[in-house]
Design a protein around this motif. Structure first.
Motif, PDB file in Angstrom:
ATOM      1  N   TYR A   1      46.750  36.830  55.517  1.00 26.68           N
ATOM      2  CA  TYR A   1      46.273  36.912  56.670  1.00 26.68           C
ATOM      3  C   TYR A   1      46.795  36.254  57.854  1.00 26.68           C
ATOM      4  O   TYR A   1      46.729  34.934  57.631  1.00 26.68           O
ATOM      5  CB  TYR A   1      44.972  37.107  56.912  1.00 26.68           C
ATOM      6  CG  TYR A   1      44.146  38.174  56.140  1.00 26.68           C
ATOM      7  CD1 TYR A   1      43.701  39.466  56.775  1.00 26.68           C
ATOM      8  CD2 TYR A   1      42.883  37.329  54.929  1.00 26.68           C
ATOM      9  CE1 TYR A   1      42.812  40.380  55.868  1.00 26.68           C
ATOM     10  CE2 TYR A   1      42.004  38.278  54.366  1.00 26.68           C
ATOM     11  CZ  TYR A   1      42.425  39.968  55.194  1.00 26.68           C
ATOM     12  OH  TYR A   1      41.352  40.212  53.807  1.00 26.68           O
TER      13      TYR A   1
ATOM     14  N   LYS B   1      47.649  32.254  56.738  1.00 32.94           N
ATOM     15  CA  LYS B   1      46.471  32.641  56.026  1.00 32.94           C
ATOM     16  C   LYS B   1      46.095  33.288  54.548  1.00 32.94           C
ATOM     17  O   LYS B   1      46.462  33.955  54.504  1.00 32.94           O
ATOM     18  CB  LYS B   1      45.043  32.518  57.121  1.00 32.94           C
ATOM     19  CG  LYS B   1      43.917  32.789  56.048  1.00 32.94           C
ATOM     20  CD  LYS B   1      43.063  31.674  56.829  1.00 32.94           C
ATOM     21  CE  LYS B   1      41.686  31.394  55.261  1.00 32.94           C
ATOM     22  NZ  LYS B   1      41.474  30.093  55.160  1.00 32.94           N
TER      23      LYS B   1
ATOM     24  N   ALA C   1      43.851  34.188  51.796  1.00 31.60           N
ATOM     25  CA  ALA C   1      42.551  35.051  51.563  1.00 31.60           C
ATOM     26  C   ALA C   1      42.282  34.748  50.145  1.00 31.60           C
ATOM     27  O   ALA C   1      41.374  34.348  49.189  1.00 31.60           O
ATOM     28  CB  ALA C   1      42.547  35.928  52.064  1.00 31.60           C
TER      29      ALA C   1
ATOM     30  N   ASN D   1      31.326  30.816  51.769  1.00 34.46           N
ATOM     31  CA  ASN D   1      31.774  31.901  52.896  1.00 34.46           C
ATOM     32  C   ASN D   1      32.878  31.538  52.606  1.00 34.46           C
ATOM     33  O   ASN D   1      33.928  30.815  52.669  1.00 34.46           O
ATOM     34  CB  ASN D   1      31.121  31.692  54.115  1.00 34.46           C
ATOM     35  CG  ASN D   1      29.457  32.136  54.179  1.00 34.46           C
ATOM     36  OD1 ASN D   1      28.479  31.133  53.693  1.00 34.46           O
ATOM     37  ND2 ASN D   1      28.731  32.834  53.265  1.00 34.46           N
ATOM     38  N   GLY D   2      33.766  32.539  52.965  1.00 33.84           N
ATOM     39  CA  GLY D   2      35.541  32.527  53.297  1.00 33.84           C
ATOM     40  C   GLY D   2      36.457  32.048  52.117  1.00 33.84           C
ATOM     41  O   GLY D   2      37.381  31.930  52.263  1.00 33.84           O
ATOM     42  N   ALA D   3      35.393  31.844  50.660  1.00 32.30           N
ATOM     43  CA  ALA D   3      36.968  31.825  49.769  1.00 32.30           C
ATOM     44  C   ALA D   3      37.624  33.241  49.335  1.00 32.30           C
ATOM     45  O   ALA D   3      38.333  32.432  48.448  1.00 32.30           O
ATOM     46  CB  ALA D   3      35.041  31.893  48.297  1.00 32.30           C
ATOM     47  N   GLY D   4      36.920  34.590  49.693  1.00 35.63           N
ATOM     48  CA  GLY D   4      37.598  35.096  49.306  1.00 35.63           C
ATOM     49  C   GLY D   4      37.600  36.643  48.772  1.00 35.63           C
ATOM     50  O   GLY D   4      38.025  37.481  48.176  1.00 35.63           O
ATOM     51  N   LYS D   5      35.657  36.568  48.464  1.00 28.81           N
ATOM     52  CA  LYS D   5      35.409  38.269  47.299  1.00 28.81           C
ATOM     53  C   LYS D   5      35.738  39.022  48.197  1.00 28.81           C
ATOM     54  O   LYS D   5      36.125  40.478  47.370  1.00 28.81           O
ATOM     55  CB  LYS D   5      34.109  36.915  47.629  1.00 28.81           C
ATOM     56  CG  LYS D   5      33.321  35.803  46.236  1.00 28.81           C
ATOM     57  CD  LYS D   5      31.922  35.808  47.015  1.00 28.81           C
ATOM     58  CE  LYS D   5      31.464  35.081  47.888  1.00 28.81           C
ATOM     59  NZ  LYS D   5      31.844  34.570  48.763  1.00 28.81           N
ATOM     60  N   THR D   6      34.966  38.970  49.239  1.00 25.68           N
ATOM     61  CA  THR D   6      35.438  40.196  49.954  1.00 25.68           C
ATOM     62  C   THR D   6      37.017  41.178  50.162  1.00 25.68           C
ATOM     63  O   THR D   6      37.629  42.101  49.939  1.00 25.68           O
ATOM     64  CB  THR D   6      34.942  40.501  51.347  1.00 25.68           C
ATOM     65  OG1 THR D   6      33.512  40.266  51.448  1.00 25.68           O
ATOM     66  CG2 THR D   6      34.979  41.714  52.496  1.00 25.68           C
ATOM     67  N   THR D   7      37.886  40.882  50.065  1.00 24.11           N
ATOM     68  CA  THR D   7      39.310  40.573  50.526  1.00 24.11           C
ATOM     69  C   THR D   7      39.539  40.591  48.899  1.00 24.11           C
ATOM     70  O   THR D   7      40.449  41.881  48.705  1.00 24.11           O
ATOM     71  CB  THR D   7      39.889  39.125  51.008  1.00 24.11           C
ATOM     72  OG1 THR D   7      39.706  38.705  51.910  1.00 24.11           O
ATOM     73  CG2 THR D   7      41.822  39.534  51.094  1.00 24.11           C
TER      74      THR D   7
ATOM     75  N   HIS E   1      25.709  36.258  46.567  1.00 27.24           N
ATOM     76  CA  HIS E   1      25.138  35.036  47.260  1.00 27.24           C
ATOM     77  C   HIS E   1      24.177  34.603  45.710  1.00 27.24           C
ATOM     78  O   HIS E   1      23.331  33.390  46.540  1.00 27.24           O
ATOM     79  CB  HIS E   1      25.216  34.731  48.093  1.00 27.24           C
ATOM     80  CG  HIS E   1      26.140  34.572  49.748  1.00 27.24           C
ATOM     81  ND1 HIS E   1      27.429  33.464  48.793  1.00 27.24           N
ATOM     82  CD2 HIS E   1      26.580  35.059  50.097  1.00 27.24           C
ATOM     83  CE1 HIS E   1      28.037  34.176  49.878  1.00 27.24           C
ATOM     84  NE2 HIS E   1      28.621  34.596  50.385  1.00 27.24           N
TER      85      HIS E   1
END
Ligand code: ATP
Ligand code: MG
Length: 245
Positions: free
Chosen positions: A16, A19, A21, A41-47, A195
């Motif tokens: 992004y 950044k 991701a 959180n923010g590790a890149g799973k959803t991406t 999680h």
């Protein structure tokens, strides 16, 4: 037995702006796998999930479904995927039944088999009593159950589910978990980002741990426990991600 289903993520990279991701990750899953995708959180799973589902274009690498890249617009390939986003969306004014009908028709299902599936999933998810109520009246757990049903309805080969358990009470999470467990008997792929480490430990045969865009572990939970001499997934997770803040 149909042909084996294979999902291969090859050197996937997504940025992004400046950044990164998702940083050059690779792994392979096959039919029958229940994969737990975990990480802070923010590790890149959803991406990663959005790249696999074809909702995000990526900057490098490839996602192959049965050997075919998911770049471009292949309807058959898209039909082979089911996706539950982390922030589910329902049309307030549609009832659960209408929503499932709408989604099933979008996937090109015929009315008869669709009605049969709606009936099957409303029973499986213990949702029959709410089917004809507008979704604006649903609680979070009810919404989540109907969303999950909507992603299963066209019987995709690969299910991508982002955070299925957030905000579910014990009964709703058991219903959802039982549905997932059924898939260990099918030769499809269930890909769950979560999680809820106890869920991953209970139902997944493989796990992947993401940390700051990198896939820092991929394999069976048992092998990982053995190599790090830890007794449960929570200890493993904290050990692997201990340098985060
Ligand atoms: N649309 C976006 N624009 C810019 N940065 C983004 C965007 N979406 C995600 N990011 C960043 O990319 C990184 C990975 O985010 P992502 O949502 O994939 O993480 P996650 O592992 O799903 O986290 P969580 O456990 O909180 O859901 C984060 O640093 C996030 O801030
Ligand atoms: Mg996420």
């Amino acid at each position: 037995m149909g042909k084996e289903i294979i999902l291969e993520v090859k050197n996937l990279t997504k940025r992004y702006g400046k950044k990164t991701a998702v940083n050059n990750i690779s792994f392979k899953l096959s039919g029958g796998d229940i994969f737990g995708f975990i990480g802070p959180n923010g590790a890149g799973k959803t991406t990663t999930i959005k790249c696999i589902g074809g909702l995000l274009e990526y900057d490098g690498g490839d996602v192959l479904i049965n050997g075919k890249s998911n770049k471009g617009f292949d309807q058959a390939l898209k039909r082979s995927l089911g996706y539950v986003p982390d922030t589910p969306f329902l049309y307030d004014k549609l009832t659960g039944r209408e929503f499932l009908y709408f989604v099933g028709r979008l996937y090109g299902m015929d009315k008869k088999s669709l009605e049969k599936k709606i009936d099957e999933y409303s029973k499986k998810l213990e949702f029959s009593d709410y089917m004809d109520i507008r979704s604006e009246e649903y609680s979070h757990g009810m919404k989540q159950r109907i969303i999950i049903a909507s992603s299963f309805i066209h019987s995709p080969d690969i299910f991508l589910i982002d955070e299925p358990m957030v905000g579910l009470d014990p009964k709703s999470s058991k219903i959802v978990k039982d549905l997932f467990k059924e898939f260990s008997f099918s030769n499809r792929i269930l890909f769950i980002s979560t999680h809820t480490l106890s869920l991953a430990e209970e139902i997944c045969n493989k796990i992947g741990i993401m940390d700051k865009g990198n896939l820092v572990y991929f394999g069976s939970i048992d092998n990982l426990k053995e190599s790090l001499k830890k007794s449960n997934l929570e200890e493993l997770f904290l050990e692997i991600t201990k340098n985060d803040n």
